[in-house]
Design an enzyme around this catalytic site. Structure first.
Site, short mmCIF file in Angstrom:
data_model
loop_
_atom_site.label_atom_id
_atom_site.label_comp_id
_atom_site.label_asym_id
_atom_site.label_seq_id
_atom_site.Cartn_x
_atom_site.Cartn_y
_atom_site.Cartn_z
N SER A 190 87.22 55.74 -16.07
CA SER A 190 88.50 55.75 -15.36
C SER A 190 88.54 54.54 -14.45
O SER A 190 87.49 53.97 -14.12
CB SER A 190 88.60 57.03 -14.51
OG SER A 190 89.66 56.95 -13.58
N TYR A 195 85.77 63.13 -7.94
CA TYR A 195 86.15 62.64 -9.27
C TYR A 195 85.65 61.21 -9.47
O TYR A 195 85.03 60.90 -10.50
CB TYR A 195 87.66 62.71 -9.44
CG TYR A 195 88.15 62.12 -10.74
CD1 TYR A 195 87.99 62.81 -11.94
CD2 TYR A 195 88.77 60.87 -10.78
CE1 TYR A 195 88.42 62.27 -13.14
CE2 TYR A 195 89.21 60.33 -11.97
CZ TYR A 195 89.03 61.03 -13.15
OH TYR A 195 89.47 60.49 -14.34
#
Length: 243
Positions: free
Chosen positions: A141, A154
């Protein structure tokens, strides 16, 4: 027929980026073995792809269970005799401020986003070492590059994916290792956000979201490079993104 067709395992294939990758690679003529928890969606996707001439199989796979991921790899090896590419795509993103104390959600991110990737690597690494060839692609990501509020845990998991990938690359002279860092993409990933502040922030962030095919094309491009070419990292953001 694609003369360079590869046997490819893909986790998290039932929706979002995973489904987009499956569709694109099937169009390119690769042989696919798909894994996800939602088998009804996998079955529908496989039926559609087969009707278009694709060679595709699926198994119920919970990447937090090492035995599930190993069964997926064993199935691919037994049916097709080799594993050319492993795409560790399954991920969760229940964002929240640390002060919300959503510890169970922290645990879920650690289990899926880190352990799931490690189990995927463990499932195929011995086979690829025996083959003296293989390609492991980990979907990280832009959160692997920078940290933002509500995304501390995250981002930590995606930083870990990037670190694991680079370590594996340096240890493996015959394997290719690629990290793909998507920016905001249309998917169900944000549906897991239970924190109201983070959910509202994500609504505006996602207005410029890319289609999953944009990430799928990056994956396909990395796979299609000659064997001596290892594309280590690709970051794909919307043009309008400031993040």
């Amino acid at each position: 027929m694609n003369p360079n067709a590869k046997v490819i395992i893909l986790t998290g294939a039932s929706s979002g980026i995973g489904e987009g990758i499956a569709r694109y690679l099937a169009q390119q003529g690769h042989t696919l073995v798909l894994g996800a928890r939602r088998t009804e969606r996998l079955a529908t996707l496989c039926d559609e792809l087969r009707s278009q001439g694709a060679v595709v199989d699926y198994l119920a796979t919970d990447v937090t269970q090492r035995s599930d991921t190993q069964k997926l790899a064993n199935f691919a090896l037994e049916k097709y005799g080799r594993i050319d590419v492993m795409i560790n795509n399954a991920g969760v993103m229940p964002l929240s401020p640390m002060s919300s104390m959503k510890v169970e959600e922290w645990d879920a991110m650690l289990d899926v986003n880190i352990r799931g990737v490690l189990y995927g690597i463990a499932a195929v690494l011995p086979t690829m070492q025996t083959q003296r060839a293989g390609h492991i692609i980990n979907i990280a990501s832009v959160g692997a590059l920078t940290v933002s509020p509500t995304a501390a845990v995250y981002c930590a998991t995606k930083f870990a994916v990037r670190a694991i990938s680079d370590g594996l690359r340096q240890e493996s002279r015959e394997l290719r290792v690629t990290v793909i860092n998507p920016g905001v993409v249309e998917s169900e990933l944000a549906d897991s956000i239970s924190d109201s502040v983070a959910r509202e922030a994500m609504k505006s962030y996602r207005q410029i979201a890319l289609k999953p095919e944009a990430i799928a094309k990056a994956v396909g491009w990395a796979i299609d490079q000659p064997g001596e070419v290892d594309v280590n990292e690709i970051t794909v953001r919307p043009t309008a993104s400031g993040h």
